[in-house]
Design a protein around this motif. Structure first.
Motif, PDB file in Angstrom:
ATOM      1  N   VAL A 171       0.841  -1.185   0.000  1.00  0.00           N
ATOM      2  CA  VAL A 171       0.000   0.000   0.000  1.00  0.00           C
ATOM      3  C   VAL A 171       0.878   1.238   0.000  1.00  0.00           C
ATOM      4  N   ALA A 172       2.048   1.139  -0.593  1.00  0.00           N
ATOM      5  CA  ALA A 172       2.972   2.271  -0.570  1.00  0.00           C
ATOM      6  C   ALA A 172       2.366   3.503  -1.215  1.00  0.00           C
ATOM      7  N   VAL A 192       1.029   5.980   1.206  1.00  0.00           N
ATOM      8  CA  VAL A 192       1.934   6.568   2.179  1.00  0.00           C
ATOM      9  C   VAL A 192       2.824   7.582   1.498  1.00  0.00           C
ATOM     10  N   THR A 193       2.849   8.801   2.024  1.00  0.00           N
ATOM     11  CA  THR A 193       3.547   9.886   1.347  1.00  0.00           C
ATOM     12  C   THR A 193       4.800  10.338   2.060  1.00  0.00           C
ATOM     13  N   VAL A 196       7.977   9.166   5.339  1.00  0.00           N
ATOM     14  CA  VAL A 196       8.494   8.133   6.209  1.00  0.00           C
ATOM     15  C   VAL A 196       9.215   8.761   7.386  1.00  0.00           C
ATOM     16  N   SER A 201       2.540   0.032   5.148  1.00  0.00           N
ATOM     17  CA  SER A 201       3.381   0.372   4.003  1.00  0.00           C
ATOM     18  C   SER A 201       4.403  -0.727   3.741  1.00  0.00           C
ATOM     19  N   GLU A 202       4.862  -0.806   2.489  1.00  0.00           N
ATOM     20  CA  GLU A 202       5.818  -1.848   2.108  1.00  0.00           C
ATOM     21  C   GLU A 202       7.132  -1.747   2.875  1.00  0.00           C
ATOM     22  N   ASP A 203       7.516  -0.517   3.258  1.00  0.00           N
ATOM     23  CA  ASP A 203       8.821  -0.349   3.910  1.00  0.00           C
ATOM     24  C   ASP A 203       8.720  -0.327   5.439  1.00  0.00           C
ATOM     25  N   THR A 231      -1.680   3.083   7.403  1.00  0.00           N
ATOM     26  CA  THR A 231      -2.738   3.999   6.981  1.00  0.00           C
ATOM     27  C   THR A 231      -4.095   3.485   7.440  1.00  0.00           C
ATOM     28  N   VAL A 281      -2.513   8.771   8.154  1.00  0.00           N
ATOM     29  CA  VAL A 281      -1.258   8.030   8.082  1.00  0.00           C
ATOM     30  C   VAL A 281      -0.514   8.187   9.405  1.00  0.00           C
ATOM     31  N   HIS A 301       3.048   7.488  11.177  1.00  0.00           N
ATOM     32  CA  HIS A 301       4.445   7.217  10.851  1.00  0.00           C
ATOM     33  C   HIS A 301       5.150   6.594  12.052  1.00  0.00           C
TER      34      HIS A 301
END
Length: 216
Positions: free
Chosen positions: A11-12, A15-16, A18, A58-60, A65, A205, A207
């Motif tokens: 779902v990257a 996400v805007t 990091v 998120s992928e990372d 989210t 989102v 973080h």
């Protein structure tokens, strides 16, 4: 939403931003290579009826989210007298790779507000781990007249981050609230404020900051 719904994966696009991978004090580390998984234990509140809130990672592994589809507060006109305030409590089970712990470093909230002159809207949120004291609400106020998208960000200094206990599973709770006050606006005119995802790009989102547990 069904209890225990498993969500995660790619779902990257949602996400805007990091969390920085390190901090001058040496606290932050790179996110763990293994994926985190979030189970939704419970979702309760007038702002998130069953099936209207979703969580994705998120992928990372630097953020997750929360997306809403029925989070709207309003006053004026023929509005229900109880509709001026909506809230949602998310109780999340966060499965973290062994040897790591996490904290919520910041949270971005987005929505839309249409507020008459004299009215105002409020967005509030608090965060805490199961068994710990609830943090104070962080509040953002939007005065009318206002007719536009809105955004609010809660940030926490590194020294004040509340870390998940190492080696112990503690559910993470997020309490949010949207409130609209009529103020001096005309009772016949409607003011409203949403926190939702009707157009696919309005979401919340959170973080994440990471550090290694002692003894890793």
């Amino acid at each position: 939403m069904a209890s225990g719904l498993l969500l995660g994966g790619a779902v990257a696009a949602l996400v805007t931003a990091v969390v920085p991978a390190h901090n001058p004090s040496g606290g932050f580390v790179d996110p763990p290579p293994d994926k985190i998984v979030i189970n939704v234990a419970t979702v309760n509140g007038s702002g998130c009826p069953a099936g209207t809130a979703a969580v994705a990672v998120s992928e990372d592994n630097t953020a997750f989210t929360v997306t809403y589809s029925d989070y709207l507060a309003q006053v004026g006109g023929n509005s229900d007298p109880t509709a001026f305030r909506k809230n949602c409590q998310l109780n999340l089970i966060v499965h973290v790779p062994q040897g790591f712990t996490y904290a919520i470093a910041s949270a971005d909230y987005r929505g839309f507000a249409s507020l008459q002159a004299g009215a105002s809207g409020v967005q509030r949120a608090s965060y805490y781990f199961q068994g710990s004291s609830q943090t104070a609400f962080k509040t953002h106020t939007f005065p009318g007249a206002y007719n536009d998208n809105w955004q609010a960000t809660d940030t926490t200094d590194w020294a004040q981050l509340v870390w998940a206990p190492c080696g112990v599973q503690r559910n993470f709770n997020i309490n949010t609230e949207v409130r609209v006050n009529a103020g001096t606006s005309s009772p016949s005119k409607v003011s409203f404020m949403t926190m939702d995802s009707t157009d696919g790009d309005i979401s919340t989102v959170y973080h994440m900051a990471w550090k290694e547990c002692p003894g890793k």
